[in-house]
Design a protein around this motif. Structure first.
Motif, mmCIF file in Angstrom:
data_model
loop_
_atom_site.group_PDB
_atom_site.id
_atom_site.type_symbol
_atom_site.label_atom_id
_atom_site.label_comp_id
_atom_site.label_asym_id
_atom_site.label_seq_id
_atom_site.Cartn_x
_atom_site.Cartn_y
_atom_site.Cartn_z
ATOM 1 N N ALA A 96 -11.619 -24.005 13.869
ATOM 2 C CA ALA A 96 -10.390 -24.727 14.224
ATOM 3 C C ALA A 96 -9.848 -24.238 15.568
ATOM 4 O O ALA A 96 -9.447 -25.050 16.414
ATOM 5 N N PHE A 97 -9.847 -22.933 15.770
ATOM 6 C CA PHE A 97 -9.389 -22.360 17.033
ATOM 7 C C PHE A 97 -10.236 -22.880 18.194
ATOM 8 O O PHE A 97 -9.703 -23.281 19.232
ATOM 9 N N ARG A 134 -13.446 -10.239 11.113
ATOM 10 C CA ARG A 134 -12.983 -10.554 9.763
ATOM 11 C C ARG A 134 -13.769 -11.695 9.128
ATOM 12 O O ARG A 134 -13.504 -12.072 7.994
ATOM 13 N N LYS A 135 -14.750 -12.239 9.850
ATOM 14 C CA LYS A 135 -15.612 -13.333 9.392
ATOM 15 C C LYS A 135 -14.806 -14.538 8.931
ATOM 16 O O LYS A 135 -15.074 -15.147 7.906
ATOM 17 N N GLU A 136 -13.816 -14.896 9.728
ATOM 18 C CA GLU A 136 -12.982 -16.058 9.440
ATOM 19 C C GLU A 136 -13.572 -17.266 10.177
ATOM 20 O O GLU A 136 -13.093 -17.690 11.223
ATOM 21 N N TRP A 137 -14.609 -17.839 9.601
ATOM 22 C CA TRP A 137 -15.379 -18.888 10.263
ATOM 23 C C TRP A 137 -14.589 -20.185 10.394
ATOM 24 O O TRP A 137 -14.691 -20.864 11.418
ATOM 25 N N ILE A 183 -8.449 -20.828 34.141
ATOM 26 C CA ILE A 183 -9.673 -20.316 33.525
ATOM 27 C C ILE A 183 -9.504 -18.846 33.157
ATOM 28 O O ILE A 183 -9.938 -18.414 32.080
ATOM 29 N N LEU A 184 -8.860 -18.066 33.997
ATOM 30 C CA LEU A 184 -8.617 -16.655 33.692
ATOM 31 C C LEU A 184 -7.693 -16.491 32.481
ATOM 32 O O LEU A 184 -7.932 -15.631 31.620
ATOM 33 N N ILE A 185 -6.661 -17.313 32.399
ATOM 34 C CA ILE A 185 -5.744 -17.247 31.257
ATOM 35 C C ILE A 185 -6.482 -17.578 29.968
ATOM 36 O O ILE A 185 -6.348 -16.881 28.954
ATOM 37 N N TYR A 186 -7.282 -18.650 29.990
ATOM 38 C CA TYR A 186 -8.031 -19.035 28.803
ATOM 39 C C TYR A 186 -9.063 -17.968 28.432
ATOM 40 O O TYR A 186 -9.290 -17.697 27.256
ATOM 41 N N ALA A 187 -9.705 -17.369 29.411
ATOM 42 C CA ALA A 187 -10.661 -16.293 29.137
ATOM 43 C C ALA A 187 -9.960 -15.102 28.495
ATOM 44 O O ALA A 187 -10.482 -14.495 27.547
ATOM 45 N N PHE A 188 -8.764 -14.778 28.978
ATOM 46 C CA PHE A 188 -7.997 -13.672 28.401
ATOM 47 C C PHE A 188 -7.646 -13.966 26.943
ATOM 48 O O PHE A 188 -7.753 -13.083 26.084
ATOM 49 N N ILE A 227 -8.874 -11.801 23.574
ATOM 50 C CA ILE A 227 -7.920 -11.225 22.631
ATOM 51 C C ILE A 227 -8.150 -11.726 21.207
ATOM 52 O O ILE A 227 -8.118 -10.949 20.252
ATOM 53 N N ASN A 228 -8.414 -13.029 21.013
ATOM 54 C CA ASN A 228 -8.421 -13.616 19.678
ATOM 55 C C ASN A 228 -9.777 -13.659 18.981
ATOM 56 O O ASN A 228 -9.857 -13.430 17.778
ATOM 57 N N VAL A 229 -10.825 -13.980 19.694
ATOM 58 C CA VAL A 229 -12.114 -14.237 19.049
ATOM 59 C C VAL A 229 -12.739 -12.998 18.407
ATOM 60 O O VAL A 229 -13.247 -13.106 17.285
ATOM 61 N N PRO A 230 -12.725 -11.828 19.019
ATOM 62 C CA PRO A 230 -13.353 -10.682 18.342
ATOM 63 C C PRO A 230 -12.755 -10.374 16.965
ATOM 64 O O PRO A 230 -13.491 -10.041 16.033
#
Length: 73
Positions: free
Chosen positions: A30-31, A22-25, A5-10, A14-17
């Motif tokens: 998909a992510f 960039r508003k890549e909906w 869970i910690l790895i997935y949260a990290f 890192i990726n979602v913000p």
């Protein structure tokens, strides 16, 4: 389980913000879908829950729904 869970949260931190900024909906969608699938499979593995075989689903699709049979020789 906490480690996964910690790895997935990290990874989310890192990726979602950047995707939101960039508003890549489509990429975010998909992510998110692939991410949830990976998280569920990872948790099932850690908790010793049997993971279903994807071949059974493909066999159902090909044989039962599409009606394609492999020739028996």
């Amino acid at each position: 389980m906490i480690f996964i869970i910690l790895i997935y949260a990290f990874i989310i931190i890192i990726n979602v913000p950047g995707l939101l900024k960039r508003k890549e909906w489509r990429e975010l969608t998909a992510f998110s879908i692939l991410y949830v699938i990976a998280l569920v499979l990872g948790l099932m593995y850690v908790l010793d829950i049997p993971i279903p075989s994807p071949m059974k689903g493909l066999q159902h699709l090909i044989v039962d729904i599409l009606g394609i049979e492999y020739p028996q020789g």
